[in-house]
Write an enzyme that holds these catalytic residues in place. Structure first.
Site, PDB file in Angstrom:
ATOM      1  N   TYR A 433       2.634  -5.870   0.787  1.00  0.00           N
ATOM      2  CA  TYR A 433       3.147  -6.286   1.878  1.00  0.00           C
ATOM      3  C   TYR A 433       4.674  -7.073   2.145  1.00  0.00           C
ATOM      4  O   TYR A 433       5.278  -6.976   1.264  1.00  0.00           O
ATOM      5  CB  TYR A 433       2.115  -7.346   2.727  1.00  0.00           C
ATOM      6  N   GLU A 434       5.477  -6.942   3.385  1.00  0.00           N
ATOM      7  CA  GLU A 434       6.587  -7.335   3.859  1.00  0.00           C
ATOM      8  C   GLU A 434       7.452  -6.155   3.126  1.00  0.00           C
ATOM      9  O   GLU A 434       8.399  -6.575   2.648  1.00  0.00           O
ATOM     10  CB  GLU A 434       7.090  -8.492   3.209  1.00  0.00           C
ATOM     11  N   GLY A 435       7.066  -4.958   3.058  1.00  0.00           N
ATOM     12  CA  GLY A 435       7.725  -3.791   2.584  1.00  0.00           C
ATOM     13  C   GLY A 435       7.421  -3.618   1.326  1.00  0.00           C
ATOM     14  O   GLY A 435       7.580  -4.430   0.494  1.00  0.00           O
TER      15      GLY A 435
END
Lengths: 591, 591
Positions: A433-435
């Site tokens: 997550y978050e890229g």
């Protein structure tokens, strides 16, 4: 039952001795004397030990449940969340104008690490709120700030980030959620968002969703995207809660880990929202959240690893198995403890050197963000370059580290009883997550590396060069630290040069090496950080400041990292220099 | 729902073209013509696709349950197990004297790979039985063989291995289970065993436990250990089932994965057992099972990875995200498929090159076992050396490979829906059981390396040297294969030499590098295997045997392995050569 104890000594060493915060003229830093930071960290450790650690397994086992449209968090989460609010922990580094305590991020991230290591799923409810707070704080109108921020600082209301849709995550240009403008200046949002962490729950009165959607007239792709504030309950003029908005939880995701956090499918059925920031500039506003969040996720990587490591150490000292090859260590027992065995040591040292180096990197990063917020452009450039490295490297390695800790337990690591499986399963999300980490590598190679004509990268190399020059003649540093750091940094420079030269002709030659470049960069950065740590430790020993054991342990751990982790840079360079030829050799059908 | 398709073409290529089984004068090999192997593999694939793949997620979700002392397997497992029995799959490589089909292990392990990739937890019920079968077949009395083997070959009765106790696993010398001799020649066993895979279930009429225990008079440590046959139901003279033995399931373990397999705590409360093999020579008998089982676990490592990889490929071709850096590939779509992106390719190639190399190593290993069983001492020595390498390297890398496959899915990999989390969770156990990988590394460095004065290691180096010499002038091989293989093999020799020289003075210098040595050895072995594969592919292309695409894909994948995986050997060597100084620098209290 797994235990966890906050590394307060290490935090203080990093803040006061390595980063020397007392010498920095930055907002709030003057208040951070040793007594104060100790008090804050000890109080955080107490909350973590008393309430969050015991709930970690409860959260994993119970997970969240959705009944009649209402999400219920695991038993005890509400009480712990209330305790966190009551202790002022949610307000630590928030703006005093909205009820925050204005404490620098440097100290706040240390408390966040403690809460994350104690209970990652739980800490995300506050973590996401902080990200949403930052976006509104940066991009909101005075009215929006007044309406939302005080309640979000106190976590009476929590926040979320709504980016992903079923068919698109990284490639947000494809998103389909629509925002229709209304006569009163608001918008009605329609669409489905998935993987929404802390999307709904029973911990707070209201949930403030920040939602990416397409409003008319913005053009194709990401250009047409705007960011909207969509509260679960509409807020009346007087700040009281009004009617329920047309946003609902479609379902809860069954996940590999972080079961205590409600990961929701959110349905927006003409939900009322308000533009945050400029129309069609939603990506920019979202990145305000993302950059801060990415450093936070980097922290999750080694925080989870630290909790797992601490339990592996306890087990390795306790469990009797075999005899030391160099002679019996525990003659009174039927066998020696695991920790006498070199391969167990190798594993524990790998973990320890990574975790402490990772912590130093993130603390340094938080300090750079404090400088950046105070207007320091060099610091801003550097943290912009280091953010994808920290996020990608520390979460990849953090996950590996939890796997190593689990392995120390043998079969006892595979059963859920000892909690080691949970650390592995929880840590896994941070790589995604978050890229996802592939996107971090892409960001690094395609955007950050060439940014401003490569100025940030050059500045990083200059920094290392200057450090090596300054301390190259120091006998305590030369052989063990400066020499391997120079070699590793040279590998990184060679790789960067390769990308510069080849990337122009064939971008795939750079992109095929992006993962290796991120890891190569991560090793050099940790090598540099470890060198700084050990320089500080060396000075402290020279000065006879006491606590000899602590500093000698730092030196031994640093030497371990330099001698056993840094050799990886050569392999990464070799992979990078093989280019895209073998990576892209096959037609897609051949897979 | 994840899918899986058996790599029949690859199996046949390895068996018929690379290993050239038709040229080997070994029992049963003459029957293995291409038509026959195709028929067997296709039938296995059909059973896997029809019954085992759909049950994989069912098993993960439902797990096994213990009610009133009875273990229930997940819905559908019984039907699938019956189908497996009816198809004769449990009898494939068993002795015809006891109802087996006498098919070489080389082909049997290929079918086992198919069943494992389709449903690892399910396949273990038969897998463990086969191990117990082997131990009785090798060490049992004629009477024992007659009593147990036919039923175990048919899997009407299944088998288990009982080694671990709550306080000891690897260090079996500490075990406490006691066997008291009775007047009738039997023993009564008392003690508790844990982590017993397939320990009890509703798939078979009886469960035959092989149990390590201490009988009086055997001395301390592992010397006093004997192996016993302890059936769940006692067997009457006529072969019918008699009374229930005093062995019961204490509980089922909650595990990270392989939920469909019943991992039991087994309580022996004066359970009646019979000595298998010689008194106080139980460890030797157990190792008969272990060595075969370790190659089987090595197979699990890449089999799980293959299933995960196949699904990652499907996703990477299907999921649209971003555009290729070198120009739009899918102009009709809103974006290009993931597979155009170099970092996704890098990940898929890492997986593919590892899986196919791992399969080749295990097939070669199975062939060496067939030779060993036929009395070939060189083959026996070589497989003895390679077994810890295959087990440790292929399960470590297999797990990493499943993590890479999961990562391709981004957030969709973290939720349970797509099944990628299950592959990761299932694959994790293979690094732990049948001797944790640290123990494999110890076995390799402390036992196998110096065995017979280093003869096996020398023979391995000679083999590689001869191969390099023979094909060093072949333009198709020299640069892409022979040069990197030579370099990697040199690193391995340097490491082995380092151990020989230093290990005498300070055993910790060797032991601290054992993990790296195992991985270094693994890379050299896969480099050698890939070179053989590509030599074969090159010959096939030269001879114009058709199927050009298959052979060219092999060459491209092999070149990828040589250029991007083999550079790791230098890093492993550097770590090894740093010795134990930094690994053992800290006192235990400093952790």
């Amino acid at each position: 039952m797994p235990t966890y104890s906050a590394p307060i000594r290490d935090f203080q060493f990093l803040m006061h001795d390595v980063l020397k915060l007392q010498n920095q003229n930055l907002p709030g830093y003057a208040d951070l004397d040793r007594e104060f930071t100790a008090a804050v960290l000890e109080a955080a450790d107490k909350l973590a030990s008393d309430m969050l650690v015991p709930l970690n397994k409860v959260g994993d086992e119970q997970g969240c449940t959705l009944k009649d449209g209402v999400v219920h968090t695991p038993d005890g989460f509400k009480e712990a969340f209330d305790a966190m609010k009551a202790g002022g922990w949610t307000a630590l580094d928030a703006d005093p104008e909205y009820g925050g305590q204005g404490i620098p991020y440097l100290l706040a991230i240390a408390t966040n690490e403690i809460f994350t290591a104690a209970n990652m799923a739980f800490s995300m409810y506050q973590g996401l709120t902080h990200g949403a707070y930052s976006a509104i704080h940066t991009h909101g109108t005075p009215e929006q700030k007044k309406t939302y921020l005080p309640k979000m600082v106190s976590c009476d209301w929590t926040g979320t980030m709504n980016l992903t849709e079923p068919h698109c995550g990284t490639d947000l240009g494809l998103l389909r959620t629509r925002a229709e403008p209304q006569d009163d200046g608001s918008y009605l949002l329609t669409g489905q968002k998935i993987f929404i962490s802390s999307g709904d729950h029973d911990l707070a009165e209201n949930v403030i969703h920040l939602v990416l959607a397409k409003a008319p007239g913005g053009g194709e792709g990401t250009k047409g995207i705007s960011l909207f504030i969509v509260p679960k309950f509409l807020v009346n003029e007087d700040g009281s809660l009004g009617e329920r908005n047309a946003v609902s939880v479609g379902s809860l995701e069954e996940k590999m880990g972080i079961h205590g956090n409600a990961t929701c499918v959110m349905n927006y059925d003409g939900a009322r929202g308000w533009l945050l920031g400029d129309l069609h500039k939603g990506m920019r506003a979202m990145f305000t959240m993302m950059n801060e969040a990415r450093l936070g996720v980097a922290m999750q990587g080694y925080a989870c690893a630290d909790a797992a490591y601490q339990n592996a150490v306890i087990y390795a000292k306790d469990r009797l198995q075999g005899r030391a090859a160099t002679g019996v260590v525990n003659p009174a027992g039927a066998a020696d403890p695991l920790i006498v065995h070199p391969d167990i040591r190798r594993s524990l040292m790998d973990q320890k050197a990574f975790i402490e180096g990772g912590r130093a990197l993130v603390m340094w990063g938080a300090h750079l963000m404090d400088r950046s917020h105070a207007g320091d452009e060099d610091a801003d450039g550097l943290i912009s370059l280091l953010t994808p490295v920290a996020k990608g490297f520390l979460t990849d390695k953090g996950f590996e580290s939890t796997v190593m800790a689990q392995q120390v337990f043998g079969g006892h690591g595979y059963i859920e009883e000892h909690g080691m499986s949970q650390y592995v399963r929880d840590a896994r999300i941070a790589m995604i997550y978050e890229g996802a980490n592939g996107v971090q590598a892409l960001d690094l190679v395609a955007r950050k590396l060439p940014q401003d004509g490569g100025r940030q990268m050059m500045a990083f190399f200059e920094r290392i060069k200057a450090f090596c020059k300054k301390h190259g003649d120091n006998d305590a540093m030369a052989e063990d630290f400066i020499a391997p750091l120079k070699a590793a940094s040279k590998d990184l420079q060679t790789a960067a040069m390769y990308f510069m030269e080849r990337g122009m002709k064939n971008p795939n030659d750079a992109l095929a090496g992006s993962h290796d470049f991120l890891h190569l960069f991560g090793h050099v950065t940790l090598g540099y950080i470890w060198s700084r740590i050990c320089l500080t430790a060396h000075h402290a020993l020279e000065n006879g400041t006491g606590d000899t054991e602590f500093y000698q342990t730092k030196l031994a751990t640093g030497r371990y990292y330099m001698s056993r982790a840094l050799p990886m840079t050569a392999t990464h360079l070799a992979r990078i220099q093989s280019g895209s030829r073998h990576v892209m050799a096959l037609p897609a059908d051949a897979f």
